[in-house]
Design an enzyme around this catalytic site. Structure first.
Site, PDB file in Angstrom:
ATOM      1  N   HIS A 155       0.845  -1.193   0.000  1.00 53.60           N
ATOM      2  CA  HIS A 155       0.000   0.000   0.000  1.00 53.60           C
ATOM      3  C   HIS A 155       0.882   1.244   0.000  1.00 53.60           C
ATOM      4  CE1 HIS A 155      -3.833  -2.060   0.927  1.00 53.60           C
ATOM      5  NE2 HIS A 155      -3.032  -2.932   1.505  1.00 53.60           N
ATOM      6  N   GLU A 202      -7.574  -0.120  -5.659  1.00 54.58           N
ATOM      7  CA  GLU A 202      -6.975  -1.417  -5.400  1.00 54.58           C
ATOM      8  C   GLU A 202      -6.343  -1.984  -6.662  1.00 54.58           C
ATOM      9  OE1 GLU A 202      -8.540  -4.390  -2.792  1.00 54.58           O
ATOM     10  OE2 GLU A 202     -10.299  -3.158  -2.354  1.00 54.58           O
ATOM     11  N   CYS A 211     -11.321  -1.125   1.669  1.00 58.34           N
ATOM     12  CA  CYS A 211     -10.183  -2.039   1.641  1.00 58.34           C
ATOM     13  C   CYS A 211      -9.690  -2.198   3.064  1.00 58.34           C
ATOM     14  CB  CYS A 211      -9.079  -1.499   0.738  1.00 58.34           C
ATOM     15  SG  CYS A 211      -7.605  -2.540   0.708  1.00 58.34           S
TER      16      CYS A 211
END
Length: 268
Positions: A155, A202, A211
């Site tokens: 991320h 995503e 998410c």
């Protein structure tokens, strides 16, 4: 002869997946099934396909494999993990309220809050965040200022007043050269009430309603950037998750809902 497969549609804070019990059905080509079934107009429509199975190791109770809408396999999904906890308990596949789930990122402990015979929320021990991982992130000055966090999957969290710009910026950032395996991208902003508003792009799915791993990564980034504390509520398009970064064990604990949408049968 066409084979019919029974599926369950579930969502966690709006992050929706198709769930199949592989103890009953063998999905020989899950990537192709994920692409076909996830299509919004010609399939079921979802963010991807989740396969629930037996664990090949005694340390875990069940296993999870997750395929994004584009067919790529994900290593971990917090929202799907919570949904699996509800699925397993309410369908009578386990009587445990603490379930050890094997994922490609390791074993995750699910703690179910049960009222009557229903699971009302699930807390997932997401493990420790990883801040440097050259499998996923090669630092470069061409990225917008942000924080890399791996929660078993990569991320990149950017704090900005323009969280809606993720829809425009997400495609290029997902595939930026800094991310050898592509990356999930979060744009986040601290609100007046202390919550953190976050939107996510995503990898493999694009804009999604929520998410779970992204909420965890955002909470970590907030602490590191002094924009939040060790307990945060992350508000996403589909709902909110409560995230705790525990100082004692350095683990992230994610708590939130899981919801059945509908069930049906589809051709394999």
């Amino acid at each position: 002869m066409t084979k019919r497969v029974h599926f369950t549609k579930m969502h966690g804070a709006g992050n929706d997946y198709i769930y199949v019990n592989t103890l009953l059905y063998n999905i020989a080509e899950p990537a192709e099934a994920a692409r076909r079934w996830s299509a919004p107009h010609t399939g079921i429509g979802s963010d991807g396909l989740v396969l629930i199975g037996a664990s090949p190791v005694p340390e875990a109770d069940f296993s999870m494999h997750i395929y994004n809408a584009d067919g790529s396999e994900a290593m971990m999904c917090g929202n799907a993990s919570r949904c699996i906890g509800k699925y397993l308990y309410e369908k009578g596949m386990t009587a445990k309220t603490e379930i050890r789930l094997l994922t490609l990122s390791g074993i995750r402990l699910l703690k179910l809050e049960v009222k009557g015979k229903q699971v009302v929320s699930v807390t997932v021990d997401m493990g420790e965040p990883v801040l440097t991982d050259d499998r996923f992130f090669i630092p470069t000055g061409s990225l917008p200022a942000g924080t890399f966090v791996s929660m078993g999957n990569p991320h990149y969290v950017v704090f900005t007043d323009e969280v809606d710009a993720i829809a425009k910026d997400g495609p290029a950032l997902e595939c930026h050269p800094a991310f050898p395996q592509r990356c999930n991208i979060e744009y986040a902003s601290v609100q007046a009430d202390g919550t953190i508003r976050m939107r996510v792009w995503e990898r493999g799915s694009g804009i999604t309603m929520a998410c779970g791993t992204g909420a965890c990564a955002t909470a970590v980034a907030a602490v590191l950037q002094k924009a939040g504390n060790r307990r945060n509520t992350i508000v996403m398009d589909g709902g909110s998750l409560d995230i705790v970064w525990d100082e004692k064990d350095n683990h992230i604990y994610m708590t939130g809902p899981a919801t059945f949408v509908y069930e049906g049968d589809i051709d394999l």
